[in-house]
Each structure stands twice: as C-alpha cells, then as structure tokens.
Design a protein around this motif. Sequence first.
Motif, PDB file in Angstrom:
ATOM      1  N   LYS A 223      -6.586 134.308   4.642  1.00 29.51           N
ATOM      2  CA  LYS A 223      -6.462 133.802   3.275  1.00 29.51           C
ATOM      3  C   LYS A 223      -5.098 133.164   3.059  1.00 29.51           C
ATOM      4  O   LYS A 223      -4.064 133.734   3.406  1.00 29.51           O
ATOM      5  CB  LYS A 223      -6.669 134.946   2.274  1.00 29.51           C
ATOM      6  N   ILE A 224      -5.091 131.977   2.475  1.00 30.00           N
ATOM      7  CA  ILE A 224      -3.844 131.279   2.146  1.00 30.00           C
ATOM      8  C   ILE A 224      -3.239 131.921   0.905  1.00 30.00           C
ATOM      9  O   ILE A 224      -3.908 132.084  -0.118  1.00 30.00           O
ATOM     10  CB  ILE A 224      -4.112 129.779   1.921  1.00 30.00           C
ATOM     11  N   VAL A 293      -3.397 122.897   6.144  1.00 30.27           N
ATOM     12  CA  VAL A 293      -4.763 123.085   6.637  1.00 30.27           C
ATOM     13  C   VAL A 293      -5.126 121.889   7.511  1.00 30.27           C
ATOM     14  O   VAL A 293      -4.982 120.735   7.092  1.00 30.27           O
ATOM     15  CB  VAL A 293      -5.776 123.218   5.484  1.00 30.27           C
ATOM     16  N   LEU A 294      -5.578 122.178   8.724  1.00 31.19           N
ATOM     17  CA  LEU A 294      -5.950 121.143   9.690  1.00 31.19           C
ATOM     18  C   LEU A 294      -7.376 121.368  10.174  1.00 31.19           C
ATOM     19  O   LEU A 294      -7.932 122.452  10.008  1.00 31.19           O
ATOM     20  CB  LEU A 294      -5.007 121.173  10.895  1.00 31.19           C
ATOM     21  N   VAL A 339      -9.699 124.740  10.133  1.00 31.95           N
ATOM     22  CA  VAL A 339     -11.035 124.939   9.577  1.00 31.95           C
ATOM     23  C   VAL A 339     -12.043 124.102  10.353  1.00 31.95           C
ATOM     24  O   VAL A 339     -11.691 123.171  11.082  1.00 31.95           O
ATOM     25  CB  VAL A 339     -11.082 124.551   8.077  1.00 31.95           C
ATOM     26  N   ASN A 340     -13.305 124.445  10.164  1.00 34.58           N
ATOM     27  CA  ASN A 340     -14.393 123.696  10.790  1.00 34.58           C
ATOM     28  C   ASN A 340     -14.408 122.264  10.227  1.00 34.58           C
ATOM     29  O   ASN A 340     -14.429 122.068   9.015  1.00 34.58           O
ATOM     30  CB  ASN A 340     -15.726 124.390  10.494  1.00 34.58           C
ATOM     31  N   PRO A 341     -14.413 121.239  11.093  1.00 36.51           N
ATOM     32  CA  PRO A 341     -14.341 119.850  10.597  1.00 36.51           C
ATOM     33  C   PRO A 341     -15.675 119.267  10.151  1.00 36.51           C
ATOM     34  O   PRO A 341     -15.732 118.086   9.793  1.00 36.51           O
ATOM     35  CB  PRO A 341     -13.817 119.095  11.832  1.00 36.51           C
ATOM     36  N   ARG A 371     -11.383 123.434   1.747  1.00 39.59           N
ATOM     37  CA  ARG A 371     -12.077 124.339   2.670  1.00 39.59           C
ATOM     38  C   ARG A 371     -11.133 125.425   3.161  1.00 39.59           C
ATOM     39  O   ARG A 371     -11.533 126.586   3.336  1.00 39.59           O
ATOM     40  CB  ARG A 371     -12.640 123.548   3.853  1.00 39.59           C
ATOM     41  N   GLY A 372      -9.876 125.075   3.392  1.00 34.69           N
ATOM     42  CA  GLY A 372      -8.881 126.067   3.790  1.00 34.69           C
ATOM     43  C   GLY A 372      -8.634 127.105   2.712  1.00 34.69           C
ATOM     44  O   GLY A 372      -8.326 128.263   3.009  1.00 34.69           O
TER      45      GLY A 372
END
Length: 457
Positions: A223-224, A293-294, A339-341, A371-372
């Motif tokens: 969690k961010i 987030v990437l 995250v899933n792209p 999403r992140g």
Amino acid sequence: MLAQSTISSQKELLPSRIKDVQRKIEITEQKMEDYQTGKKTPKKVSLEICLKGLNARLVKLQKKKSEIVTIQEEGSIPTVIFGGKKNFYNRMKNKITKKEWKDLRTNKLYSRGDQSKKGNLNMRIVCDEKDNEFYLEVANPLLKEPNKAHSPRMRFKLRIPDKYFHEVIDIVMPNITGKTSKKKDIEGYHAYSIELKRKNGQYRVHLTYDVETFGRELKFGGKITSNIAAGIDVNIDKVAVSVVSKQGNLLAHQTFYCHEMEYVSSNKRNNISGEVAKEIIDYILSWNAGSIVLEDITLRQDHDTNKKFNRLTHSFAKNKLQKTIKSRGLRNGFQIKEVNPAYTSVIGRFKYSKRYGMSVHEAASFVIARRGLGLDEKIPKELLQQIRKLVKPHLIKILGSMEESEKASKYGKQRRKRLGFYLISIDEFKQNHHWKLWNVVHKTLKYKNWELQLKEV
C-alpha cells in the motif's frame, strides 16, 4: 563468478525463450494461412516465393525450438561464443586475423572489490597529490619477487569524466572513521569492483559499487502511504508522467521526450536514460510526491520480420529507461511500486484522454498511478452504451456473414471463437472482471478525430 552468473541467467531464460519462439511460429503459421486463403497478398514478390520464404522461416523456427527444448530437458546451457558470434564467423572466413580474434577474446580484466584492501586488491584508483592526477594501479603477478608479499603495480594515467568526477571521488577516496591510540586517522574504504575493457585501442575502466538507497520497493499488494504519487508510462521515445493525489485526482501531467533512444548506440542510451531520469525525478520532487508507480515490464523476443517496427517496439530501451528511473527514485527516497500493465493505454485513451485533454501516454500514466493507489477502472456509462448499440450488432453481423469455407478453416474457427468470447463478455460484464470488457473495447473500437469508430475484427 562472472561465468556462474552467465550460466544461471541462461538457464533462467530458457522457458521465456521457448515461449518467444513458439509465438514466432504461430505468427508465421498465421501469415501463411492469410496468404493461402487470399486474405493477404504479397506486395513485392509473387505468392509462390512468399510462401516458400515463410515455410523456410517456419522450418528454421521449429528447429530452433526443438534445440532449446532439448537443452532444457538435458539440464545443460546454450552455447556461448566469447568474442562474439559475428566475429567467430568472420574468423572462419579469414576476414579477421588470428591475432585480432585472440584480442577480441581477451579484451577484459575483472577485479572484485574488497573493503579491507583499500576498496580493491588488484586494481585500484589512486590520486597523486604531487601532480594532481588520478591513476589506475594494476597489480602484475608476473613480476612478483619470491621474498615479497605483494606484486609490483603498473600505473596508468586515468581520465575521469566531469559528470562522474565527484561521484567517483566519494567512492575511491578514504573516509576518516576514527583515531588510533596514537591519534592517527583510521581510514575506511568503499568496496568497488573494476572491469577493464579494451576496445578500438582504448582502455575503459568500468566501476561497480553498492549505492546506499533511502527508498524502498513495495510488493505487488503493498500500500502506498504518501499523499501524492506519480505514475510513469515509459516508451522508447518519450516518458509520460502524471502526478496524482491520494484520492486519485489528477494534479499535473508532463511528457519528457527522448527521440534519440530509437537509433543511438547502447553507450549513448545509457547517457540519455540517465539525463531523462534526472529530469523526471526533479519534476516529481517539485510536487512533493513520495511514491512512484511503474509498469511491470517483461522483456519479450517474439517480434516479427519487420526490422524497423521491431526496433521501435523492442523492450530493451524501455527497460533501460525504467531501471534508471527506478534506481534514481530509490536513491531519492521514493516508494517504488510496479503494477500490471494490462489495458493502461486503452483505459487512458477511452476514459481520460478526451476528458482532461491529455495525450494517450499521459492518460496511461494517470491510469498507472491510480492502479498503484488501488483504484479500479470501470467502463463509463456512455462507452457501455456504445458497446451495446454499435459493437454487439456489428459482431453478430460478422458471424452471420461468414462463409462455410471460412468457418471450416483453422483461422475461421479461431475467429468465430474470438467473436463469441467478445459477445459473452458484453452480455456478462457484471459477473466478470472489468478487464474483459476493456479487452473488447481494445479489439473492436478506435478513436479518430475524437469520434468512436469500429475496427476490423
């Protein structure tokens, strides 16, 4: 140590290599069927020559797959040619001399770092205070005398680029860690490994050392915790960044261009990726963001035969940019999450691009950031109505107009199955994951002049 790392990496890559070759086989088989059924026609050569070439490619790929599968089953590793495969064949054709071939195979010297030996035992960067010059000292065991413990050292003048000067100085120069009982300084050293490479008559020193990081990488479900996060969409010629609040609201967006990454050499790419990463991190810091987030990029080698397209879509440059951004972000104390792209560009294009006046890549970076943060992306009501009124009748019409010969072919069966899957996804979208409906949008719709149009399915 280097040989062991090469062996382990080769073994780890075998499953992905098999998948990539299998994907190439499927693409080639699909092409052959398209040409045979008349769906496509060759532009530059006759149909006979085109099919002959595709068949030769198919045989080559099948042979390659069987070789890799055999290697995996036997537990061995693929063959490695030190000095380069191209140079090996040049030597076989006498295009290079035996001496040139040996030079290519003996152009590296590696020494591992040791903190207790002033950073490195066998190769060491030193500063001569008398002439204010830096030198590389290399131990020469061939001239070691029997009654002496250490080998004599050869000294070579070293030029350090200005942009790396302070960074190298911090690593190779000693730090005063305390005082001895006789009040002498106690010197502490950083361990650094050196790889000496010879190329085109020049000798280059490659320095490797551990960097202290203040940030941390979050796990997939992590969690961010920061109030502001930045989503980054990496492409080979541009990097889009969106700054988002904790609630998922857009604060700012910007695109950083790096068109040279498409065609420059690998050494130049290293420099460009570093400069772009610095600009991006400075921009994110100006917004006091605490997280980045990437996309979780997986390197694939399943490209087709179009060389220009392959170079533009190859993941190597994207990976280099992403790794550089991640590395600099960790050094600056950011939380990094991947995250899933899946469908980030599709969602960005159809849901946010027009609303916020952003490019597709900036909209994708906005989706990545959301999403992140754990936010979901449902289909907008307006788009859902278009799918029901425009896409569904279109798919039913295609299924009804298919000829019997097409239905009986391999391609026709696959197409009917795919169209049926799209119709089921539309009817049962509430029971399924949102991505299934976004997949239908991706395969059937496109934006042209901000108007929705049907794609050829």
